[in-house]
Design an enzyme around this catalytic site. Structure first.
Site, PDB file in Angstrom:
ATOM      1  N   LYS A 110     -11.894   0.874  -2.273  1.00 19.66           N
ATOM      2  CA  LYS A 110     -10.809   1.437  -3.089  1.00 19.66           C
ATOM      3  C   LYS A 110     -11.260   1.442  -4.552  1.00 19.66           C
ATOM      4  CE  LYS A 110      -7.319   0.440   0.363  1.00 19.66           C
ATOM      5  NZ  LYS A 110      -8.252   0.027   1.433  1.00 19.66           N
ATOM      6  N   HIS A 131      -5.324  -3.432  -2.791  1.00 18.88           N
ATOM      7  CA  HIS A 131      -4.935  -2.489  -3.846  1.00 18.88           C
ATOM      8  C   HIS A 131      -4.762  -3.168  -5.207  1.00 18.88           C
ATOM      9  CE1 HIS A 131      -4.285   0.818  -0.979  1.00 18.88           C
ATOM     10  NE2 HIS A 131      -3.907  -0.144  -0.157  1.00 18.88           N
ATOM     11  N   SER A 183       0.789  -1.226   0.000  1.00 18.39           N
ATOM     12  CA  SER A 183       0.000   0.000   0.000  1.00 18.39           C
ATOM     13  C   SER A 183       0.823   1.279   0.000  1.00 18.39           C
ATOM     14  CB  SER A 183      -0.941   0.003   1.211  1.00 18.39           C
ATOM     15  OG  SER A 183      -0.197  -0.073   2.409  1.00 18.39           O
TER      16      SER A 183
END
Length: 397
Positions: A243, A211, A183
């Site tokens: 996200k 991610h 990250s």
């Protein structure tokens, strides 16, 4: 023992953080989450969001919120009481089908999911073997389990194998824990090697792909798909919906026995009010958008290449990352703050990342790119970074 007030204990700690340029402040957002936003009263181009596909303010997701007459806002209770709505159930089924897993299980946040998996599965005498740069929630999850935490240097596969060999000699059950895309650094874990080592030493693999989902692999299926890998029965996958999905919440995917074990035994799942069913419906729409977002992923790839090319021409120090996370390494925390503040004055929001989020002397600007950025956005950022080089020169530039 002397009794002290909260002020006496913590005021010096806060003052020390301020003096060391490590004090954190919450930016106040007064606009939707988009590439161009209003933050702290400033109109800025946002290079700090994890909204990689630009879905957070997508019309399809907002339309889902307009068709909620059959849903209450709150879930009212935990999943095992009366909080488990059909929308949760359908989202779990659709996530499992998408990833080719037996089942998926929703959590309110990725942090809770990472606490739940390690705390529930790992027992006294077991080893959790984790990359040293794993996300804080993975580290905390390991600490709250009864297993012993062993860490290996970032991406060091020889060190990982050495720990697995040692564990095998001592007849210990191991769980390898890694981010898919790290990250703060943006680089990918070498999952082909990790999966091979897991099979060789009969370890379980826990992959946090917060991610990677949405941005990597065929139809955004994440880091495993990016490396043409598929999960086996001893692979546990965690993904977030806040996200690239542009929604909120998280999930764990894996075998039927894994999910049923978490339902029965995971305290962060059992003792938490379920996420609002409205959120589950929006996330179902987001999943369809992610699956169909090949054009957005291609745009994101072009934006990453655009930024990398320009940054390299400026002589900026980038981390070896091909993901949407592009750290500009500065080293010193104060300089990271100076660069970040200077960028704000030029209408660009780029967060300075400092210890303890990253190791000492590795402060950086964490540039995150989105399919919603235009070429003009990126050019403006590059020009502003060049100005920072002149105004606040560092040994890294």
């Amino acid at each position: 023992m002397a009794i002290e007030s909260i002020k006496n204990r913590f005021a010096p700690v806060l003052a020390k953080r301020e003096a060391e340029a490590l004090y954190r402040r919450r930016p106040l957002v007064t606009s939707p989450q988009t590439a161009e936003m209003q933050i702290n009263g400033l109109q800025v181009i946002n290079f700090s969001s994890n909204d990689y596909l630009g879905l957070a303010n997508h019309p399809a997701l907002k339309h889902s919120c307009e068709t909620i007459q059959d849903l209450s806002y709150g879930s009212g209770a935990a999943h095992l009481v009366t909080g488990h709505h059909l929308e949760h159930h359908l989202l779990e089924d659709e996530l499992a089908d998408w990833l080719g897993c037996d089942r998926a299980l929703l959590f309110s946040t990725g942090y809770m999911a990472n606490l739940a998996v390690q705390q529930t599965l790992m027992q006294k005498g077991d080893w959790i073997i984790a990359d040293k740069l794993n996300h804080a929630s993975l580290i905390d999850g390991a600490r709250y389990s009864e297993a012993e935490l062993k860490r290996y240097p970032h991406l060091d596969m020889q060190a990982l194998e050495a720990r697995l060999q040692k564990a095998q000699q001592e007849n210990r059950q191991c769980l390898i824990v890694t981010d898919g895309v790290f990250s703060m650094d943006g680089d990918c874990a070498p999952l082909k090697t990790i999966q091979t080592l897991a099979k060789t030493y009969q370890a379980w693999l826990f992959l946090d792909d917060a991610h990677g989902f949405g941005t990597l692999g065929e139809h955004g299926k994440g880091t495993l798909a990016h490396f043409n890998l598929t999960p086996d029965e001893n692979t546990i996958i965690m993904g977030t919906l806040g996200k690239a999905f542009g929604a909120s919440g998280a999930f764990v995917a894996g075998s039927d026995v894994l999910i049923e074990t978490l339902i029965q035994m995971a305290r962060p799942y059992i003792y938490t009010t379920a996420m609002p069913p409205i959120n589950a419906r929006v996330a179902r729409t987001a999943l369809k958008q992610v699956q169909q977002a090949d054009a957005e992923r291609e745009k994101l790839k072009r934006n990453i290449e655009h930024f990398q090319t320009g940054a390299n021409q400026l002589g900026l120090t980038l981390w070896p990352s091909d993901s949407a996370i592009q750290p500009v390494m500065l080293g010193d925390s104060l300089q990271a703050i100076q660069w970040s503040e200077a960028l704000k004055q030029q209408g660009l929001w780029v967060t300075a990342i400092r210890p303890p989020t990253v190791p000492k002397n590795t402060a950086r600007l964490r540039v995150t790119l989105s399919a919603a950025h235009t070429a003009q956005h990126i050019e403006k950022l590059l020009q502003a970074l060049a100005q920072c080089q002149d105004d606040f020169p560092t040994s890294n530039t």
